[in-house]
Design an enzyme around this catalytic site. Structure first.
Site: not given
Length: 281
Positions: A37, A150
């Protein structure tokens, strides 16, 4: 850096930035932030005048037997990471702020969501598309940042933005890994020490598959078998899927020529982990 919990507060702040002629980047997250992140936030900070990080565990993308209740949460830890990386605003709403009691409007997709993770998580991408669409409407960013780990989600969001003519750029960012190759994930915290070691079978399998392609193997079934055998050699693993697909449309392929996504989902104990690589030949 500021933390806000309401849509009204986000819109007011973004409106003020827009009045100054500033660009805005958005990093959608479900919190419990890690270095993956952080790399998205840093990219947004480098490419935009202001960066918003959403920190929201989205209930509508979890199935009834999945880990919504136990998904890790730590807003203080997240805030420290965001501030140190240069983010300007965290949007940390409650579920009631995002979804009215009689909420009944969803964003769905027919094609890219059927395979890979969509096979075993049938409501997942409807939840993802809905919450991401809402965040785009709330923040109205110039760019939004998503990680390649992802990969199906990245492909789905890009297609949603294209199909619905949403006025922003989707920026895909590389997978961030531990030193031993394990892809960074908030769910890694579920793993015991023994499971953590066993989880390395994902990256080992993918590395062998990539090496085969780089050595000239064009038969997708053979590459898939190479990856599968390496993962199955780990006794603690249980494969959900090993797939070789076209990166543009996520359809299964027979050949590794072109733009290829090799993706795996594997249970280590009770924890479902995903990993992948993208290669173009």
């Amino acid at each position: 850096m500021t933390i806000v919990k309401t849509i009204e507060e986000v819109r007011a702040q973004v409106k003020a930035w827009r009045a100054q002629g500033l660009t805005v980047g958005l990093v959608p997250t479900m919190g419990y932030l890690h270095e993956g992140h952080q790399s998205l936030i840093a990219r947004s900070v480098a490419e935009n005048d202001r960066t918003v990080v959403s920190d929201f565990v989205n209930p509508i993308q979890f199935g009834p037997t999945e880990d919504l209740a136990t998904y890790p949460r730590d807003i203080d830890r997240d805030a420290a990471l965001c501030e140190s990386t240069g983010a300007d605003l965290i949007f940390h709403p409650e579920a009631e702020e995002m979804y009215a009691p009689d909420f009944c409007t969803y964003v769905d997709m027919d094609h890219l969501t059927k395979g890979l993770c969509g096979k075993t998580r049938p409501i997942h991408f409807r939840g993802v598309c809905t919450v991401v669409s809402k965040l785009f409407h709330i923040v109205q960013p110039d760019r939004a940042y998503f990680g390649q780990k992802d990969a199906q989600q990245l492909a789905v969001i890009r297609r949603m933005v294209r199909d619905l003519n949403m006025p922003l750029e989707i920026v895909g960012c590389p997978i961030i890994r531990e030193e031993d190759g394990l892809a960074k994930s908030s769910r890694n915290t579920y793993l015991s020490a023994e499971e953590r070691q066993a989880a390395l079978c994902l990256s080992r399998g993918l590395n062998k598959g990539r090496a085969a392609i780089e050595a000239g193997e064009t038969d997708a079934a053979k590459v898939r078998q190479i990856i599968t055998e390496e993962i199955e050699a780990e006794p603690m693993s249980r494969i959900d899927y090993v797939e070789i697909v076209d990166w543009n449309n996520l359809e299964p392929v027979d050949s590794t020529e072109g733009s290829i996504l090799a993706a795996v989902a594997v249970y280590i104990g009770k924890t479902r982990l995903i990993d992948n690589f993208i290669i173009e030949r």
